[in-house]
Design a protein around this motif. Sequence first.
Motif, short mmCIF file in Angstrom:
data_model
loop_
_atom_site.label_atom_id
_atom_site.label_comp_id
_atom_site.label_asym_id
_atom_site.label_seq_id
_atom_site.Cartn_x
_atom_site.Cartn_y
_atom_site.Cartn_z
N ILE A 1 1.35 -4.47 79.84
CA ILE A 1 1.42 -2.95 78.85
C ILE A 1 0.87 -1.67 79.32
N ARG A 2 1.04 -0.91 79.00
CA ARG A 2 0.79 0.25 79.96
C ARG A 2 -0.48 0.33 79.74
N PHE A 3 -1.67 0.84 80.45
CA PHE A 3 -3.17 1.32 80.36
C PHE A 3 -3.79 2.85 81.20
N CYS A 4 -4.09 3.48 80.71
CA CYS A 4 -4.60 5.13 80.66
C CYS A 4 -5.51 4.93 81.02
N LYS A 5 -6.35 5.03 82.38
CA LYS A 5 -8.04 4.80 82.67
C LYS A 5 -8.29 5.80 82.25
N ASN A 6 -7.96 7.15 81.48
CA ASN A 6 -8.65 8.63 80.97
C ASN A 6 -8.27 8.70 79.69
N CYS A 7 -7.70 7.85 78.95
CA CYS A 7 -7.03 7.75 77.37
C CYS A 7 -8.29 6.75 77.55
N ASN A 8 -8.01 5.54 78.19
CA ASN A 8 -9.68 4.14 77.68
C ASN A 8 -8.70 3.52 76.64
N SER A 9 -7.28 3.55 76.39
CA SER A 9 -6.21 2.81 75.89
C SER A 9 -5.41 2.27 76.61
N THR A 10 -4.21 1.83 75.62
CA THR A 10 -2.90 1.56 75.79
C THR A 10 -1.78 3.24 75.36
N VAL A 11 -0.58 3.11 76.29
CA VAL A 11 0.05 4.28 76.19
C VAL A 11 1.61 3.14 75.29
N ARG B 1 -0.43 13.50 79.22
CA ARG B 1 -1.41 13.81 78.78
C ARG B 1 -2.13 13.84 80.80
N HIS B 2 -2.01 13.11 81.12
CA HIS B 2 -3.61 13.60 81.66
C HIS B 2 -2.68 12.94 83.77
N LYS B 3 -1.61 12.65 83.64
CA LYS B 3 -0.86 13.32 84.88
C LYS B 3 -1.38 11.95 85.75
N THR B 4 -2.23 11.11 85.42
CA THR B 4 -2.92 9.93 86.52
C THR B 4 -1.41 8.53 86.06
N ILE B 5 -1.57 8.11 87.07
CA ILE B 5 -0.77 7.04 87.34
C ILE B 5 -1.38 5.68 86.73
N LEU B 6 -0.03 4.93 85.15
CA LEU B 6 -0.83 4.48 84.53
C LEU B 6 -0.54 2.49 85.50
N GLU B 7 -1.91 2.00 85.16
CA GLU B 7 -1.97 0.95 85.25
C GLU B 7 -0.94 -0.25 84.32
N THR B 8 -1.00 -1.23 84.75
CA THR B 8 -0.53 -1.94 84.35
C THR B 8 -1.24 -4.00 83.42
N VAL B 9 -2.05 -3.87 82.52
CA VAL B 9 -2.68 -4.47 81.85
C VAL B 9 -2.21 -6.09 81.24
N LYS B 10 -2.68 -6.90 81.42
CA LYS B 10 -1.99 -7.92 80.06
C LYS B 10 -3.53 -7.40 78.92
N LYS B 11 -3.44 -7.27 77.88
CA LYS B 11 -4.25 -7.48 77.12
C LYS B 11 -4.00 -7.63 75.72
N ARG B 12 -4.07 -8.50 74.76
CA ARG B 12 -3.61 -9.05 73.44
C ARG B 12 -3.57 -7.46 72.20
N GLN B 13 -1.84 -7.99 71.87
CA GLN B 13 -1.60 -6.31 70.95
C GLN B 13 -1.44 -7.48 69.80
N ILE B 14 -0.79 -5.84 68.92
CA ILE B 14 0.12 -6.13 68.03
C ILE B 14 1.27 -5.13 68.62
#
Length: 736
Positions: free
Chosen positions: A166-176, A260-273
């Motif tokens: 899932i895509r993750f934003c460092k600045n948001c500190n959250s999945t998007v 929002r931040h225009k930063t490149i998104l990372e792809t992470v593997k995280k347990r999500q719903i």
Amino acid sequence: MDYKLDISKKVSFKLDREIIISINKDWKEIYKSIMSNKIRKKIIIHDGPPYANGRIHLGHAINKIAKDVIIRKKLALGFRVHYKPGWDCHGLPIEIIVGRGKTKGEYKEYVNRQIGNQILGLEKLSCITNWNNNYKTMNKEVIRREIEAFFILLNSKKILIGKREIRFCKNCNSTVSDFEVEKNNKKEVISLILYISKKRRKRIILIYNISISKRLELEVNKKKISVLNIKKSKIKELKKKYKGKKIRKKIRIVVFRCCRHKTILETVKKRQIYINTKVKKKLKDINFFPEDTRKKFISSIFRRPNWCISRQRTWGVKIPLFFNRNKVIKNRKIEKLVIKDIRNWENIILSNKYRGFRKCKDVFDVWLDSGLTHYTILKKRKNISNFPADIYIEGKDQHRGWFNSSYITSMLINKKPPFKNLITHGFALDSKGGKMSKSLNNVISPTEIEKKYSLEILRFFISTSNYYKDISFSEERIRNKVFLMKKVKNVINFMYRNVIKLKNNNRSKKAKMLIDRYILKKTEKAKKNIYLIDKGYESYKSYEILEKFIIKTISSIYISNIKDRLYVLSKKDISKIGCQITMLTVLKDILILVSPYLPYYSEIVWKGLYKGKLLEEKLEERKVDISKKEISSIKIILKIKERYNKIKLKNKEKKLLIIKTRNAKILKPMEKEIRFIIHNYKNIVIGYDKEKLEFKTIKNVIKCNRCLGFSTKIKNKICKRCILIIENKNQERKFF
């Protein structure tokens, strides 16, 4: 003797702040009264909640004005339209502004303040909506219903848990979510550190977890190898296994960025719903406006992967779930406690029986908050339901947003779509047709248009534009609209000032003269055409018909041919009263039809002429007693007048006009009155022959100082006809 003509003085309708406040107050009361009238059939327009942050912009104006136009048109057809404005209240933008880790009270205070500011702007758009009678996704009852809907999804096995990319934003500190991702199709040059396996030359691994749009192929050491996203923690393991080496490489690829931040998104593997988005395709009974948006909707719904609904944020609705890896606890007692009040969630502690299960700390994706409003707002209990809505109408970006989340959740919970008609409008563009953006410094606010022109012009401009497409707010287009608006107002003002003096005891009389009945028939035809167009919610097209009817038919055909009756005849003359009654009848329909576009102006004119409330008035079908033969005769005469006006002949108005036509038999009974249409004011002779106009010179023709017509019988500079009129003798007319 009074030789003066009966020419009414010009009128002007002032629109000051006090009048606007008074009209807005009336609208709220009338709308409330209409909604309580159970005889009227109910129509539901569901409001896609705008985000409760920032001031209103032209996108808000397009959306709310488009909805208000539909509401007013439906009211005029005898419906009662249920419309409650809403606001989307949770989410990261508010959390960033207020600050993370703040109390719910602090977030709510900010949201309520923002909604209050937006209402101040929305109230200026001349909508009949009571903005204070709204719904908010942060309201206790809405949240309770949202939790209830979540457990329906959970118990029907539509909720999934798992570790997925899932895509993750460092600045948001959250999945998007997919809706928070910006994808620029132009390729960008970025630097990457790559790990190349010695044993597997066909594979290349990305060390940094940048989210790329698709699987890539790169050329390394003259060999094509694939690029994959991989988690950072696995790099050491891969190095040991494959004994690889690092290389630095600049590549040109399409990347995803945070909106929002225009930063490149990372792809992470995280347990999500997740929500399982596989739903049935039940689109047969849905009407799409415009129709070509159907394909876009299908693509956004049925190609969508499972929807991640968990967010690592503070300001939102807590996800009431205990889970252990991919397992969840389904417990009816917990469900009841949480549905009763989400605050109970914080106090629930599991027994040792559920060792290994942990409490979810995430909140729901805001698109679930708004997407579930078909259940939280429309679908009420106690046998009162506004589900499904008749109309959903939002901007074209909502095909992957609110339209998407609403359809999926409704199909999973209700087994049917949440709407019957899906209307898509375009965006607001700058004068050059470009997207408005703060970074480009090309944003035009409603306040700017208000200051330069007026809010009435903003309303008119938007409501008469083709909102199915993007609307460009250029000076030239606005000026053109202002010009056309003035032409329409001039015709209405003319009609108003010529009927305002008509006594009430004369208003009930029916129109008898041919041209009066003809214009009433044309009015009925225009109403019918507008009604048919409005079925497709193309208000700009129906306005074009209305505008053409007012300017071309009413002004050019009717008003220009009754001025003799209005100005020359005495006030008590039956023929004069007949055309005033006709104008009064036609103007009533015009004001009802034009009110969605010029609501304040229509209201002011209406109050000066008619009893009752404009909003409560219905467009009713009127039977007009006129034969096809009579309609044909009018058309023939109008063509003759057109030919007459094109003839360039010196002093032609002083000459006798001889009309030769194959339709002489039809026109012969009207011979004495045709002169009032062609403005010759002298006897006209009609003869049977090929179509042509002839002129014959007459001696001793003098111009009448009163009616400006030409006659051989002039006394004291006044013609014989005018002398009879001054003596209050009725001029018997049947046709014109």
